[in-house]
Design a protein around this motif. Structure first.
Motif, PDB file in Angstrom:
ATOM      1  N   LEU A   1     -43.659  79.851  -8.959  1.00 15.54           N
ATOM      2  CA  LEU A   1     -43.822  78.419 -10.085  1.00 15.54           C
ATOM      3  C   LEU A   1     -45.064  77.879 -10.190  1.00 15.54           C
ATOM      4  CD1 LEU A   1     -42.349  76.900 -11.510  1.00 15.54           C
ATOM      5  CD2 LEU A   1     -41.129  75.697 -10.559  1.00 15.54           C
ATOM      6  N   LEU A   2     -45.656  77.999  -8.619  1.00 11.68           N
ATOM      7  CA  LEU A   2     -47.300  76.863  -9.180  1.00 11.68           C
ATOM      8  C   LEU A   2     -48.161  77.773 -10.108  1.00 11.68           C
ATOM      9  CD1 LEU A   2     -48.410  74.616  -8.346  1.00 11.68           C
ATOM     10  CD2 LEU A   2     -49.287  75.506  -6.435  1.00 11.68           C
ATOM     11  N   GLY A   3     -48.257  79.216  -9.024  1.00 11.39           N
ATOM     12  CA  GLY A   3     -49.002  79.991 -10.145  1.00 11.39           C
ATOM     13  C   GLY A   3     -48.972  79.802 -11.573  1.00 11.39           C
ATOM     14  N   LEU A   4     -47.632  80.165 -12.224  1.00  7.37           N
ATOM     15  CA  LEU A   4     -47.120  80.109 -13.599  1.00  7.37           C
ATOM     16  C   LEU A   4     -47.368  78.742 -13.914  1.00  7.37           C
ATOM     17  CD1 LEU A   4     -43.555  81.405 -13.347  1.00  7.37           C
ATOM     18  CD2 LEU A   4     -45.931  82.205 -13.766  1.00  7.37           C
ATOM     19  N   GLY A   5     -47.746  77.412 -13.402  1.00  2.86           N
ATOM     20  CA  GLY A   5     -48.435  76.401 -14.292  1.00  2.86           C
ATOM     21  C   GLY A   5     -49.712  76.544 -14.731  1.00  2.86           C
ATOM     22  N   CYS A   6     -51.065  76.746 -13.163  1.00  5.37           N
ATOM     23  CA  CYS A   6     -52.299  76.466 -13.327  1.00  5.37           C
ATOM     24  C   CYS A   6     -53.382  78.696 -14.084  1.00  5.37           C
ATOM     25  CB  CYS A   6     -52.475  76.793 -11.981  1.00  5.37           C
ATOM     26  SG  CYS A   6     -52.358  75.443 -10.618  1.00  5.37           S
ATOM     27  N   ALA A   7     -51.964  78.847 -14.590  1.00  2.34           N
ATOM     28  CA  ALA A   7     -52.100  79.941 -14.956  1.00  2.34           C
ATOM     29  C   ALA A   7     -53.134  79.669 -16.493  1.00  2.34           C
ATOM     30  CB  ALA A   7     -51.179  81.180 -15.650  1.00  2.34           C
ATOM     31  N   ALA A   8     -52.916  78.485 -17.111  1.00  2.52           N
ATOM     32  CA  ALA A   8     -53.769  78.242 -18.845  1.00  2.52           C
ATOM     33  C   ALA A   8     -54.883  77.889 -17.671  1.00  2.52           C
ATOM     34  CB  ALA A   8     -52.970  77.680 -19.436  1.00  2.52           C
ATOM     35  N   SER A   9     -55.155  77.188 -17.354  1.00  2.00           N
ATOM     36  CA  SER A   9     -56.511  76.112 -16.671  1.00  2.00           C
ATOM     37  C   SER A   9     -57.566  76.552 -17.072  1.00  2.00           C
ATOM     38  CB  SER A   9     -56.223  75.335 -15.186  1.00  2.00           C
ATOM     39  OG  SER A   9     -55.071  74.980 -15.147  1.00  2.00           O
ATOM     40  N   PHE A  10     -58.272  78.379 -16.392  1.00  2.99           N
ATOM     41  CA  PHE A  10     -59.430  78.521 -16.564  1.00  2.99           C
ATOM     42  C   PHE A  10     -59.694  78.572 -17.887  1.00  2.99           C
ATOM     43  CE2 PHE A  10     -59.828  77.687 -11.687  1.00  2.99           C
ATOM     44  CZ  PHE A  10     -60.804  77.250 -11.490  1.00  2.99           C
ATOM     45  N   MET A  11     -58.514  79.359 -18.353  1.00  2.04           N
ATOM     46  CA  MET A  11     -58.823  80.076 -20.032  1.00  2.04           C
ATOM     47  C   MET A  11     -58.653  78.981 -20.575  1.00  2.04           C
ATOM     48  SD  MET A  11     -59.457  83.234 -19.206  1.00  2.04           S
ATOM     49  CE  MET A  11     -60.277  82.040 -18.159  1.00  2.04           C
ATOM     50  N   ALA A  12     -58.061  77.707 -20.181  1.00  3.39           N
ATOM     51  CA  ALA A  12     -58.474  77.246 -21.197  1.00  3.39           C
ATOM     52  C   ALA A  12     -59.355  76.190 -21.772  1.00  3.39           C
ATOM     53  CB  ALA A  12     -57.386  75.668 -21.549  1.00  3.39           C
ATOM     54  N   SER A  13     -60.440  76.087 -20.607  1.00  7.77           N
ATOM     55  CA  SER A  13     -61.621  75.881 -20.376  1.00  7.77           C
ATOM     56  C   SER A  13     -62.196  76.307 -21.396  1.00  7.77           C
ATOM     57  CB  SER A  13     -62.046  75.570 -19.073  1.00  7.77           C
ATOM     58  OG  SER A  13     -61.527  74.684 -18.447  1.00  7.77           O
ATOM     59  N   VAL A  14     -61.960  77.740 -21.712  1.00  9.70           N
ATOM     60  CA  VAL A  14     -62.856  79.356 -22.288  1.00  9.70           C
ATOM     61  C   VAL A  14     -62.641  78.670 -23.612  1.00  9.70           C
ATOM     62  CG1 VAL A  14     -63.154  81.382 -22.541  1.00  9.70           C
ATOM     63  CG2 VAL A  14     -62.948  81.179 -20.570  1.00  9.70           C
ATOM     64  N   VAL A  15     -61.268  78.336 -24.338  1.00  4.15           N
ATOM     65  CA  VAL A  15     -61.615  78.235 -25.405  1.00  4.15           C
ATOM     66  C   VAL A  15     -62.093  76.614 -26.126  1.00  4.15           C
ATOM     67  CG1 VAL A  15     -59.510  77.697 -26.768  1.00  4.15           C
ATOM     68  CG2 VAL A  15     -59.337  79.043 -25.129  1.00  4.15           C
ATOM     69  N   LEU A  16     -61.429  75.839 -25.742  1.00  5.46           N
ATOM     70  CA  LEU A  16     -62.322  74.676 -25.332  1.00  5.46           C
ATOM     71  C   LEU A  16     -63.573  74.429 -25.665  1.00  5.46           C
ATOM     72  CD1 LEU A  16     -60.103  72.190 -23.650  1.00  5.46           C
ATOM     73  CD2 LEU A  16     -59.992  72.596 -26.162  1.00  5.46           C
ATOM     74  N   CYS A  17     -64.071  74.916 -23.903  1.00  6.28           N
ATOM     75  CA  CYS A  17     -66.111  75.310 -24.260  1.00  6.28           C
ATOM     76  C   CYS A  17     -66.810  76.012 -25.612  1.00  6.28           C
ATOM     77  CB  CYS A  17     -66.570  75.766 -23.346  1.00  6.28           C
ATOM     78  SG  CYS A  17     -65.968  74.312 -22.519  1.00  6.28           S
ATOM     79  N   ALA A  18     -65.886  77.213 -25.964  1.00  2.00           N
ATOM     80  CA  ALA A  18     -66.126  77.437 -26.930  1.00  2.00           C
ATOM     81  C   ALA A  18     -65.983  77.062 -28.697  1.00  2.00           C
ATOM     82  CB  ALA A  18     -65.165  79.768 -27.081  1.00  2.00           C
ATOM     83  N   ARG A  19     -64.971  76.200 -28.973  1.00  2.00           N
ATOM     84  CA  ARG A  19     -64.830  75.393 -29.662  1.00  2.00           C
ATOM     85  C   ARG A  19     -65.864  73.936 -29.732  1.00  2.00           C
ATOM     86  NH1 ARG A  19     -57.888  75.296 -30.613  1.00  2.00           N
ATOM     87  NH2 ARG A  19     -57.283  77.437 -31.004  1.00  2.00           N
TER      88      ARG A  19
END
Length: 401
Positions: free
Chosen positions: A103-121
């Motif tokens: 469950l913890l892994g599910l909750g952490c699944a977006a952290s790094f990819m959100a950084s990619v998307v937000l830095c790209a924007r």
């Protein structure tokens, strides 16, 4: 504090939390296994559960990042992250602990990819690699906190209390994230988001998989980070102990120097990319250098300690280039597919991070007596060389057109 500075701090804190949750096992592993009545295999299974959750959720996370935005996606997933951290502390047995870990892994699944998307924007073009590199460099704080500070908290509160504290802090970071993060910079309108049905969103995922230039990027990302991480997390400590007879303190000093070298490389690679105005040849040069370092370790495993330690540190310094591969992968996709594109690229790294340690373990187990270290380092060198060969078939995507 400017909006861009708040965003950078929020990204750093959230990715640091993900790094912390990944690493916060080893320092309390013996006590945890004893209290839960489990054997030493619990730690490996717990790490496997965490990375399996990351893998399972990458494609859904990509859809959510594109359709709901990073701010809402990460904030929503912080709830299962906190619940998973708390479940670890409440676990009555190993099975419950593994479920909490998943469950913890599910909750952490977006952290790094959100950084990619937000830095790209927020930092499009030539500023993307520098922004990503800063976030990933500073997020190493999470790994440091999972060491001595977490051990201190566990000694004060018990490991169950320490995990409960980590759950509360995760919720606090989620609140800060919601207050500080915006999906788009204030001086630029949000990119047009075409209306998509669920079927259309899935077709968009198919479009990502068929994007020209994706396969070379995947080939490099499959092994680029994983080769270095396998040495740093799996083989460097035993190698320094068995070959050079280092005690835990000196071993830790070498491993710490390796981690600092990676951070230094990450902070320097963005300016270097801008100066050279090439991604392909920067990645190729650094990956080729890492192959040579691994081959040197394979061909000269009995090198004097200063040479061996220097090669290990150099490997980490040369292995900061995966962040450039991420920036190149982002350049392949239009704005409305960037979330799905980033998570697809990240699938390769997640698979490689799971596969390379296992592959080198099998190779070492099958190696003739006395050849374990040459086989381990040569296996990683071969995997990295194959990934580089595949990557070289692709085109460059310079940050300045």
């Amino acid at each position: 504090m400017s909006p861009a500075a708040r965003l950078l701090l929020a990204l750093t804190l959230m990715t640091s939390a993900s790094q912390f949750h990944r690493a916060a096992l080893g320092v309390i592993g013996p006590e945890l296994a004893r209290d839960l009545g489990a054997g030493p295999g619990l730690l490996g299974a717990a790490n496997g559960a965490f990375f399996l959750a990351l893998l399972v959720l990458q494609i859904p996370v990509g859809l959510a990042l594109d359709r709901l935005g990073p701010r809402l996606t990460v904030a929503a997933l912080s709830l299962p992250a906190a619940a998973g951290a708390l479940a670890q502390g409440l676990a009555p047995d190993a099975g419950f602990f593994l479920a909490g870990r998943f469950l913890l892994g599910l909750g952490c699944a977006a952290s790094f990819m959100a950084s990619v998307v937000l830095c790209a924007r927020w930092h499009a073009g030539e500023g993307l690699t520098t922004a990503l590199a800063r976030v990933f460099a500073f997020s190493q704080i999470g790994i440091l906190l999972a060491g001595a500070p977490f051990a201190w908290a566990a000694s004060l509160l018990g490991w169950r209390g320490a995990y409960a504290l980590s759950a509360a802090l995760t919720l606090g970071l989620a609140a800060l994230w919601w207050g500080w993060v915006r999906d788009d910079p204030p001086d630029r309108p949000a990119p047009a988001q075409p209306h998509e049905t669920l079927a259309g969103a899935l077709r968009g995922q198919l479009t990502v998989w068929t994007t020209p230039g994706l396969l070379p990027v995947l080939a490099m990302h499959l092994v680029g980070y994983a080769a270095m991480a396998t040495v740093l997390a799996v083989w460097a400590g035993p190698y320094l102990s068995e070959v050079h007879g280092l005690a835990p303190g000196p071993r830790g000093a070498v491993l710490g120097a390796m981690g600092l070298a990676l951070v230094l490389g990450l902070l320097c690679v963005g300016p270097l990319e801008r100066r050279l105005n090439t991604r392909k040849w920067l990645v190729a040069g650094m990956a080729g250098g890492a192959v040579l370092v691994l081959l040197a370790l394979a061909l000269w495993p009995q090198a004097p300690l200063p040479v061996a330690a220097g090669l290990l540190v150099l490997l980490c310094l040369m292995s900061c280039y995966p962040v450039v591969v991420v920036a190149q992968g982002r350049s392949l996709f239009p704005d409305h597919l960037v979330g799905r594109g980033a998570t697809t690229v990240n699938l390769a790294q997640t698979l490689g991070s799971a596969a390379l340690p296992a592959m080198t373990g099998w190779a070492v187990a099958a190696a003739p007596a006395g050849t374990a270290w040459p086989v381990a380092f040569a296996t990683l060198a071969g995997a990295l060389a194959l990934g580089l060969a595949g990557y070289l078939t692709g085109a460059d995507s310079p940050p300045r057109r």
